[in-house]
Design an enzyme around this catalytic site. Structure first.
Site, PDB file in Angstrom:
ATOM      1  N   ASP A 190       0.825  -1.214   0.000  1.00  0.00           N
ATOM      2  CA  ASP A 190       0.000   0.000   0.000  1.00  0.00           C
ATOM      3  C   ASP A 190       0.855   1.258   0.000  1.00  0.00           C
ATOM      4  OD1 ASP A 190      -1.848  -1.960   0.420  1.00  0.00           O
ATOM      5  OD2 ASP A 190      -2.517  -1.257   2.383  1.00  0.00           O
ATOM      6  N   ASP A 246      -2.463   5.751  -2.877  1.00  0.00           N
ATOM      7  CA  ASP A 246      -1.815   4.618  -2.214  1.00  0.00           C
ATOM      8  C   ASP A 246      -1.130   3.799  -3.310  1.00  0.00           C
ATOM      9  OD1 ASP A 246      -2.950   5.395   0.190  1.00  0.00           O
ATOM     10  OD2 ASP A 246      -4.072   3.535   0.512  1.00  0.00           O
ATOM     11  N   HIS A 262      -7.568  -0.074  -3.609  1.00  0.00           N
ATOM     12  CA  HIS A 262      -6.469  -0.937  -4.034  1.00  0.00           C
ATOM     13  C   HIS A 262      -6.937  -1.891  -5.148  1.00  0.00           C
ATOM     14  CE1 HIS A 262      -4.866  -0.073   0.257  1.00  0.00           C
ATOM     15  NE2 HIS A 262      -4.815   0.988  -0.546  1.00  0.00           N
ATOM     16  N   ASP A 302      -5.545  -4.615  -6.305  1.00  0.00           N
ATOM     17  CA  ASP A 302      -5.052  -5.995  -6.352  1.00  0.00           C
ATOM     18  C   ASP A 302      -6.018  -7.046  -5.809  1.00  0.00           C
ATOM     19  OD1 ASP A 302      -4.576  -4.970  -3.838  1.00  0.00           O
ATOM     20  OD2 ASP A 302      -2.466  -5.555  -3.734  1.00  0.00           O
ATOM     21  N   CYS A 361      -0.799  -7.867  -1.049  1.00  0.00           N
ATOM     22  CA  CYS A 361      -0.746  -6.679  -0.184  1.00  0.00           C
ATOM     23  C   CYS A 361       0.410  -6.766   0.821  1.00  0.00           C
ATOM     24  CB  CYS A 361      -2.033  -6.547   0.623  1.00  0.00           C
ATOM     25  SG  CYS A 361      -3.501  -6.300  -0.353  1.00  0.00           S
TER      26      CYS A 361
HETATM   27  N1  ABU Z   1      -6.361  -3.923   0.370  1.00  0.00           N
HETATM   28  C1  ABU Z   1      -7.080  -4.603  -0.631  1.00  0.00           C
HETATM   29  C2  ABU Z   1      -8.574  -4.689  -0.314  1.00  0.00           C
HETATM   30  C3  ABU Z   1      -9.394  -4.681  -1.538  1.00  0.00           C
HETATM   31  C4  ABU Z   1     -10.785  -5.211  -1.354  1.00  0.00           C
HETATM   32  O1  ABU Z   1     -11.317  -5.196  -0.241  1.00  0.00           O
HETATM   33  O2  ABU Z   1     -11.398  -5.680  -2.308  1.00  0.00           O
END
Ligand code: ABU
Length: 392
Positions: free
Chosen positions: A123, A209, A260, A262, A368
């Site tokens: 992040d 981020d 995010h 990913d 992550c």
């Molecule tokens: N830190 C990634 C979280 C993404 C999501 O909750 O889909």
């Protein structure tokens, strides 16, 4: 053994003759060196303008301050397990420095009662070629999270003069940087407004981020989200484009709380992206992929629904697809995600697994919880047909 001992990084003359100590262009080339996060000193994320944590299942007010020791120990056991697996596959693993996240922050523009943790380096920090970029961050409790990686960054920077190090502009994080009204918008209205891409941060300051970026060689895709705004993407574009890197904003309008990229759009090897069936790309943004021969393959339903996620986890069930590639043919997955293992196996990958459920409540899974410092390979153009170019 995992280490943050500088070791061979102290001998620049030796390093100079080979690949830079920092070099990574994409998410899939063979991994040589990685930082794995640590739960040491972790606290519950506090309520603040950019974050409204809630206990799952209507469990009342979110706790504050340090996480209980047993919660930290369970997460560390899994993080250490990941580190051991990576080491056994020949990857050099380093760990963050210990930081006291219970310390309050009192800045001229904001206060926050405690900080968060160093479980998710992804992040905070990203490698693009031989450049390390520290993100602005979007939340007050994460403003100083870079400190957990500074010893390592200095060691990389001191050991090889080809390493470039950039810290993005520090945002004010004052109240005006946020859109408080975001949190009270009813779901139906969010659906109606889903193409406006206005979330809890305003557009006035540069905010991003690092985990909203996905690296595909000379193309970096950046998601507009609750943690990255359009000014953040503009900053990345002006910073990276003079180096020949194309910065391409992407949008997933059905993700009403995006944070995010990913767990949404995960490249696995040249020509293949794992996609989230609940979060399709904005109409038209898939053209570049299709025209350049990429396949977008939907991830299967995760083994745990949103209701079964750990009580203090603020992420979605799609942590299932937050995998870490250690080469274009080897992927590390959470051990319970058997439908995903089967899919990846059918696509020709060797699937390695580790237990990682206790890490989920720190907001991430395997991708992550890592920062890849060095992968073999160079900057390649995976999108030579740019007739549908979105970068301008
Ligand atoms: N830190 C990634 C979280 C993404 C999501 O909750 O889909």
């Amino acid at each position: 053994m995992t280490t943050n001992d500088p070791g061979s990084m102290e001998t620049p003359q030796v390093e100079r003759s080979r690949t830079p100590v920092v070099s990574s262009w994409n998410e899939w080339d063979p991994l040589e060196e990685v930082v794995v996060g640590s739960a040491d000193g972790a606290c519950f994320e506090p309520t603040e303008p950019g974050c409204r944590p809630t206990v799952r299942g209507g469990g009342g007010a979110f706790p504050t301050g340090p996480k209980p020791a047993e919660m930290i120990a369970r997460a560390n056991e899994e993080l250490d397990g990941l580190a051991a697996l990576l080491t056994s596959r020949g990857v050099r693993v380093r760990r963050p420095s210990t930081v006291d996240f219970a310390t309050a922050v009192s800045a001229p523009t904001f206060d926050v009662a405690n900080q968060y943790c160093a479980v998710c380096p992804r992040d905070v920090i990203v490698t693009i070629g031989s450049e390390i970029i520290e993100a602005t961050m979007s939340r007050r409790a994460r403003y100083f999270e870079f400190l957990a990686y500074r010893d390592l960054v200095y060691r990389y920077w001191n050991s090889d003069d080809r390493v470039r190090w950039t810290t993005a502009p520090r945002p004010s994080m004052r109240d005006e940087m946020y859109r408080e009204e975001f949190w009270s918008i009813p779901l139906e209205e969010r659906y109606a407004r889903m193409h406006s891409f206005e979330f809890c941060i305003s557009q006035d300051e540069v905010v991003f981020d690092a985990a909203d970026m996905s690296r595909f060689g000379r193309d970096v895709f950046v998601q507009e989200s609750m943690t990255t705004n359009r000014a953040g993407i503009r900053w990345l574009r002006r910073h990276l484009e003079p180096q020949g890197i194309r910065v391409r904003p992407v949008h997933f309008p059905l993700d009403l709380f995006p944070s995010h990229i990913d767990c949404t759009f995960v490249p696995l090897r040249p020509g293949l992206v794992l996609t989230n069936p609940d979060r399709p790309l904005l109409d038209g943004e898939d053209r570049l992929f299709i025209e350049n021969g990429w396949k977008l393959v939907n991830a299967p339903e995760p083994t745990t629904g949103n209701d079964g996620m750990p009580r203090y986890c603020q992420s979605s069930k799609w942590l299932s697809m937050n995998v870490l590639s250690i080469s274009p043919t080897e992927v590390i997955c959470e051990e319970r995600e058997t439908p995903l293992h089967a899919l990846l196996d059918s696509l020709g990958f060797e699937v390695l697994t580790v237990p990682f459920r206790h890490v989920f409540e720190y907001g991430g899974s395997l991708h992550c919880a890592t920062w890849d410092v060095r992968r073999t390979g160079t900057m390649e153009d995976y999108f030579p047909d740019a007739s549908s170019d979105q970068a301008t």
